[in-house]
Structures are given as structure tokens and as C-alpha cells.
Design an enzyme around this catalytic site. Structure first.
Site, mmCIF file in Angstrom:
data_model
loop_
_atom_site.group_PDB
_atom_site.id
_atom_site.type_symbol
_atom_site.label_atom_id
_atom_site.label_comp_id
_atom_site.label_asym_id
_atom_site.label_seq_id
_atom_site.Cartn_x
_atom_site.Cartn_y
_atom_site.Cartn_z
ATOM 1 N N ARG A 44 0.823 -1.222 0.000
ATOM 2 C CA ARG A 44 0.000 0.000 0.000
ATOM 3 C C ARG A 44 0.854 1.268 0.000
ATOM 4 O O ARG A 44 0.474 2.283 0.587
ATOM 5 C CB ARG A 44 -0.943 0.030 1.210
ATOM 6 N N ARG A 48 -3.527 6.526 -0.014
ATOM 7 C CA ARG A 48 -3.994 7.714 0.704
ATOM 8 C C ARG A 48 -2.970 8.406 1.577
ATOM 9 O O ARG A 48 -3.178 9.551 1.952
ATOM 10 C CB ARG A 48 -5.230 7.359 1.527
ATOM 11 N N ARG A 57 -6.738 11.555 -7.470
ATOM 12 C CA ARG A 57 -7.948 10.751 -7.311
ATOM 13 C C ARG A 57 -9.205 11.586 -7.098
ATOM 14 O O ARG A 57 -10.317 11.054 -7.099
ATOM 15 C CB ARG A 57 -7.771 9.793 -6.133
ATOM 16 N N ASP A 93 -6.606 -3.219 -7.377
ATOM 17 C CA ASP A 93 -7.172 -3.749 -6.142
ATOM 18 C C ASP A 93 -7.484 -5.221 -6.352
ATOM 19 O O ASP A 93 -7.658 -5.671 -7.492
ATOM 20 C CB ASP A 93 -8.455 -3.010 -5.737
ATOM 21 N N TYR A 168 -14.679 -11.955 0.724
ATOM 22 C CA TYR A 168 -15.475 -10.787 0.296
ATOM 23 C C TYR A 168 -16.734 -11.217 -0.449
ATOM 24 O O TYR A 168 -17.811 -10.646 -0.260
ATOM 25 C CB TYR A 168 -14.632 -9.855 -0.581
#
Ligand SMILES: Cc1c2[nH]c(c1CCC(=O)O)Cc1[nH]c(c(CCC(=O)O)c1C)Cc1[nH]c(c(CCC(=O)O)c1C)Cc1[nH]c(c(C)c1CCC(=O)O)C2
Length: 361
Positions: A44, A48, A57, A93, A168
Site C-alpha cells: 500500500r 492515501r 484521485r 485492487d 469478500y
């Protein structure tokens, strides 16, 4: 010479760039060869924590950004430029291939992947059709652009592992206890095996697209597999993950296997077919090496939360990781899990510099 000081792709011919990449500290460490310094990258690392990421973004949904090769290239390069890490990881992702085969899913900010209609019955399996490379042309294009831009810095492709994807899909979103997933796994082992097998094929196809477009290594993220006991992992998950690793074995690119809370599974994660085993911060690397056994590189394992401590404390904890890694056949420095979104990016840049300086040989 650190990664950032090497000549960039534009200044090299394709051939020299390819051999310089093969000779990079990251790929040498994957092959357990001597290195000029311990290579560093962060799970990662794109995302962010970086203001430049938040800027590009703005107004673009996560999954939309993943289908735009220009954005993917820019976002993947951002942490390489800023932190001088030894490898780039493809910005995408784990749910991108599932979206690409037509599942109705989204990534909700602050939540994670959410699936409109969960997969829980045999009839639901039909929605998991095979992935065709044409479903993800934007990946082929973006990887090609990136390999040109990155020069000697290797690009890591990745995919979610069958268990983590299944969690998921079955839960319908993120889950703390994976109760519906386990209910299916223990309650209908045949359906479970078929579900994981389909996911293995999709995952393998997605990794192949990235490798054929030029990715130098691949990482299989089985982030939530630490929720399983070793016997259940071996019987009901490992066959599918092993199928993925086997499907890409012929390319000769290093295969990295990572999960969180996998202290009791480390040996099996290697056995599934990985060249490099990722380790979280709960097991020191020397002990992890004993559990994994010979012939593997280890990747890890600084606690990502340590980056919120003062600089001296970060360096002391990084030193502990390097000390525990001293006798390893191969070591890639990383965090034990992804960069937390509110991490100070300067702390990451300083950490890369610290590891490079303190391991220079
Ligand atoms: C479990 C998992 C997911 N996605 C991923 C995993 C495995 C790694 C891990 O264990 O952390 C993998 C992933 N997701 C992303 C990357 C990018 C490459 C990199 O590591 O730099 C990678 C390698 C981008 C992303 N994936 C996501 C973001 C944030 C979304 C945004 O910026 O709006 C990014 C940059 C969204 C996402 N996607 C997922 C989660 C849990 C989240 C976070 C949700 C949130 O807190 O908002 C599922």
C-alpha cells in the site's frame, strides 16, 4: 547507488533496462543472491498516505481509476519517485478481476469492497465466469507503460488469493470473523472447493496478464487467511492457492505469498509454491525463517503502526527487523501489512533511507 540514482528507462534501451531490472536488489533478493543493500518496498505504498495521490484521485472512484492506464501509471510511480523504494507495486485492487468479469461490486471509502449480491449457492457460481485477457486490456496497457517508465526498478504485479476473495464474495463485504465464509467451507466442502477453484483460475489468468505485459514479480495477497487453523488451510485452501502459483511457475518470475496473522501458517504459505514468504510483525524474522524452512526469501516485517512513533523509535524497530534478518538467505524489507492511510509520508521516505544506509555492503 540507490534505485533512484540509476538511469531512467527513457535513457536506456529495452534490453539494457531488462538486464538492469533483473540485476536489481529486489529481484536478486528474491533469488537469494548477494545484494548491494537490502531492498525495500511497502505494501500500500501507493494510496492515501500521499497528498499527490489524493489530488489525482479527486472526484474519481477507486475502481474507475483502476481502468485508466494514465492514472494507474502515475499513481504507481508516485511512491517510487517520493520514497526511492526498490520496487513498484501495480496500482489496482484485489477485486478488479472480479469487477472485470461482471460482478456488481464497489469499493466504499473507509469500508472496502462491497458486493451487491453475495455468492453463496451453487447457482451463484455461474456468475464467476473465467477471466479473458480482453476483459482487462487496460492492465496490459498500464503495465507496458509502467515498465517503460520504471527503467531498472522492478514492477510487482498482484492478485487476491482465492480464500481472501471468497471471503469478500461470500460475506458481501469486509468481515471480522468470516462466519458465512467458514459456514460454507465447513458446511458444503464440495461447493467451497468449486468456488475456490474458479477463483484460482481467475486469479491465475489475472497474474498472467500482468506477467506477460512485463511485471517482474507477483504477490498473492491472502490477507485474511490467518483466520484459519493450519489443518483447515492445508485441506481446504492450499490446493487453490497452489494452483495459482503452479499456473505462473513457468514464467520464472518470483512469486510472493502474503497474509496477516499467519504465524502458524508460514510453513504452508511457502509450501503452496512461493519463492518469497511475507511475514507480519507478530513473528520475528529469524523465527519465521525456522518455520518457513530453507530455500525461501522472507519479506517484512515492521509493524505499520510503528511509523507513528518518533524517528528514533522507528529506527530502533527497523534495526530490530534488520538484526533478526541477518542470517536469512534473502530478505526484502517491508511492513508487516499495508501503509496506514494517515501515515506521515516523510516517515516512510526516512525509513527507506535508513534501511539503505544501514545495509549498504
Ligand atoms: C484486502 C485487500 C484489498 N485490496 C488489497 C488487499 C490486500 C492487501 C491488504 O491486505 O491490505 C490490495 C491492494 N489495494 C490497493 C493496492 C495498491 C497498490 C499498493 O499496495 O500500493 C493493493 C496491493 C489499492 C487500494 N485499495 C483501496 C484503496 C483506498 C481507496 C481510496 O483511495 O479511495 C487503495 C489505494 C480500497 C480497499 N480495498 C480493499 C480494502 C480493505 C480497501 C480499503 C478500504 C478503505 O479503508 O477505504 C481490499
Amino acid at each position: 547507488m540507490s534505485a533512484n540514482e540509476r538511469p531512467s528507462g527513457q535513457q536506456q534501451t529495452g534490453r539494457t533496462a531488462a538486464s538492469a531490472t533483473a540485476d536489481s536488489a529486489f529481484l536478486r533478493a528474491c533469488r537469494r543472491e548477494p545484494v548491494s543493500h537490502t531492498p525495500v518496498w511497502f505494501m500500500r505504498q501507493a494510496g492515501r498516505s500521499l497528498p499527490e495521490y489524493r489530488k489525482v484521485r479527486e472526484g474519481i472512484a477507486m475502481l474507475d481509476s483502476c481502468t485508466r492506464p494514465d492514472l494507474v501509471t502515475e499513481i504507481t510511480l508516485q511512491p517510487v519517485r517520493r520514497h526511492h523504494v526498490d520496487a513498484a507495486i501495480y496500482y489496482s485492487d484485489i477485486v478488479v478481476p472480479l469487477k472485470a468479469i461482471g460482478l456488481d461490486l464497489d469499493i466504499k471509502p473507509g469500508v472496502g469492497p462491497v458486493i451487491e449480491a453475495p455468492i453463496r449457492t451453487r447457482a451463484d457460481l455461474d456468475r464467476l465466469r473465467p477471466l479473458d485477457p480482453d476483459d482487462v486490456k487496460y492492465v496490459t496497457e498500464a503495465v507496458g507503460m509502467l515498465v517503460g517508465e520504471l527503467g531498472a526498478t522492478p514492477l510487482i504485479g498482484f492478485a487476491g488469493a482465492p480464500f481472501t476473495l471468497a471471503s469478500y464474495l461470500v460475506e458481501g463485504g469486509p468481515s471480522r470473523n468470516h462466519e458465512r465464509t467458514k459456514a460454507l467451507m465447513y458446511g458444503d466442502p464440495e461447493l467451497w472447493a468449486d468456488l475456490l477453484d474458479r477463483l484460482a483460475d481467475i486469479t491465475a489468468a489475472f497474474l498472467k496478464v500482468q506477467i506477460e505485459a512485463g511485471a517482474s514479480a507477483v504477490q498473492l495477497f491472502d490477507s485474511w487467511v490467518g483466520a484459519l487453523a493450519p489443518a483447515d488451510y492445508r485441506a481446504q485452501v492450499m490446493p487453490a492457492s497452489a494452483k495459482v502459483f503452479e499456473a505462473v511457475a513457468g514464467y520464472g518470475v518470483p512469486r510472493i505469498h502474503f497474509g496477516v496473522g499467519t504465524g502458524e501458517l508460514l510453513g504452508l504459505l511457502g509450501e503452496a509454491g512461493a519463492d518469497v514468504v511475507g511475514v507480519d510483525w507478530r513473528v520475528p524474522l529469524d523465527e519465521a525463517a525456522r518455520r518457513v524452512g530453507p530455500g525461501k526469501t522472507l519479506q517484512g516485517n515492521l509493524d505499520p503502526a510503528v511509523l507513528f512513533a518518533p524517528r528514533q523509535a522507528v529506527e530502533a524497530k527497523a534495526r530490530e527487523v534488520l538484526d533478526a534478518a541477518r542470517g536469512l538467505e534473502g530478505h526484502i524489507f517491508n511492513l508487516g501489512h499495508g501503509v496506514l492511510p494517515t501515515t506521515d509520508p516523510d516517515a516512510l521516505t526516512r525509513l527507506v533511507e535508513y534501511v539503505h544506509t544501514h545495509t549498504a555492503r
